[in-house]
Design a protein around this motif. Structure first.
Motif, mmCIF file in Angstrom:
data_model
loop_
_atom_site.group_PDB
_atom_site.id
_atom_site.type_symbol
_atom_site.label_atom_id
_atom_site.label_comp_id
_atom_site.label_asym_id
_atom_site.label_seq_id
_atom_site.Cartn_x
_atom_site.Cartn_y
_atom_site.Cartn_z
ATOM 1 N N GLN A 16 0.824 -1.212 0.000
ATOM 2 C CA GLN A 16 0.000 0.000 0.000
ATOM 3 C C GLN A 16 0.861 1.266 0.000
ATOM 4 N N TYR A 17 2.001 1.231 0.657
ATOM 5 C CA TYR A 17 2.852 2.415 0.782
ATOM 6 C C TYR A 17 4.291 2.106 0.353
ATOM 7 N N PRO A 18 4.524 1.684 -0.897
ATOM 8 C CA PRO A 18 5.875 1.273 -1.282
ATOM 9 C C PRO A 18 6.871 2.429 -1.301
ATOM 10 N N ILE A 22 10.259 2.559 0.970
ATOM 11 C CA ILE A 22 11.577 2.616 0.325
ATOM 12 C C ILE A 22 12.357 3.816 0.825
ATOM 13 N N ASN A 23 11.663 4.958 0.950
ATOM 14 C CA ASN A 23 12.334 6.158 1.457
ATOM 15 C C ASN A 23 12.741 5.995 2.924
ATOM 16 N N ALA A 24 11.896 5.325 3.722
ATOM 17 C CA ALA A 24 12.217 5.125 5.128
ATOM 18 C C ALA A 24 13.406 4.191 5.315
ATOM 19 N N LEU A 25 13.587 3.262 4.378
ATOM 20 C CA LEU A 25 14.726 2.350 4.464
ATOM 21 C C LEU A 25 16.031 3.017 4.015
ATOM 22 N N GLY A 140 -1.954 4.117 7.404
ATOM 23 C CA GLY A 140 -1.685 5.346 6.662
ATOM 24 C C GLY A 140 -1.458 6.542 7.563
ATOM 25 N N LYS A 141 -2.096 6.559 8.735
ATOM 26 C CA LYS A 141 -1.851 7.662 9.678
ATOM 27 C C LYS A 141 -0.392 7.683 10.113
ATOM 28 N N PHE A 142 0.199 6.510 10.265
ATOM 29 C CA PHE A 142 1.614 6.420 10.626
ATOM 30 C C PHE A 142 2.482 6.916 9.482
ATOM 31 N N VAL A 143 2.142 6.537 8.266
ATOM 32 C CA VAL A 143 2.935 6.930 7.098
ATOM 33 C C VAL A 143 2.786 8.426 6.826
ATOM 34 N N ASP A 144 1.568 8.936 6.946
ATOM 35 C CA ASP A 144 1.324 10.351 6.681
ATOM 36 C C ASP A 144 2.033 11.266 7.670
ATOM 37 N N ALA A 145 2.278 10.763 8.865
ATOM 38 C CA ALA A 145 2.981 11.558 9.882
ATOM 39 C C ALA A 145 4.488 11.384 9.774
ATOM 40 N N ASP A 146 4.974 10.855 8.655
ATOM 41 C CA ASP A 146 6.405 10.654 8.408
ATOM 42 C C ASP A 146 7.070 9.775 9.460
#
Length: 183
Positions: A16-18, A22-25, A140-146
């Motif tokens: 869902q959030y590739p 990838i950026n977080a890794l 998505g809330k976790f991903v949206d909050a960087d």
């Protein structure tokens, strides 16, 4: 089975959030088009644009779509037909060689089989239509909050709920298979 369910939940999250994963890794390059996700996405979009420029592309896609629908409907019809033929044959055999109490037992087994299949189908539809999108929005809330620490519980809640959803699906499948073997 719980490990498989957890792996499926992680695959749903990464699928869902590739780009964010990838950026977080730390996999990044000088510009956006050179990242793994960007280059693959760009290649696929160029390929699809080339295919859509072909003269009869929309007709071919429509034909393929309806062919897939026809195959699914045909397979469903064949499966239902086989179930009813099996039930008819069992009823004939039981009428000729068994007494009335056994005949009722065969009917109850058939009703149990059909109700288990119907309940499983309803669970799968509800799981993928309602539960999975709700869990993905939690993640998505976790991903949206960087990827901040304060939103980490949302990620864990989403992963746990997706894991439970897949675990129930795996266990139910195994129980149905064991029940069928017991009959």
């Amino acid at each position: 089975m719980a490990v498989y369910a957890l792996i499926a939940a992680v695959v749903v999250f990464v699928g869902q959030y590739p780009r964010q994963v990838i950026n977080a890794l730390g996999v990044s390059s000088l510009n956006e088009s050179e990242t793994i996700y960007g280059s693959t996405s760009q290649q696929i979009s160029e390929w699809l644009n080339t295919l859509s420029q072909l003269p009869y592309a929309s007709e071919v896609v429509t034909l393929l779509f309806w062919a897939v629908v026809a195959v699914v409907v045909y397979r469903s019809y064949i499966y239902a037909n086989n179930v009813f033929i099996f039930l008819h044959n069992e009823a004939i055999l039981q009428n000729e060689y068994q007494d009335a109490a056994k005949r009722e037992s065969i009917f109850l087994k058939a009703v149990k089989r059909l109700s288990m299949a119907f309940a499983y189908l309803i669970y799968v539809v509800v799981a993928f239509w309602l539960i999975l999108p709700a869990c993905v929005s939690l993640m998505g809330k976790f991903v949206d909050a960087d990827f901040t620490l304060s939103t980490l519980p949302y990620l864990f809640a989403g992963l746990v709920l997706v894991t439970i959803m897949f675990y129930v699906m795996f266990v139910w499948t195994k129980l149905v298979i064991l029940y069928e073997k017991a009959l």
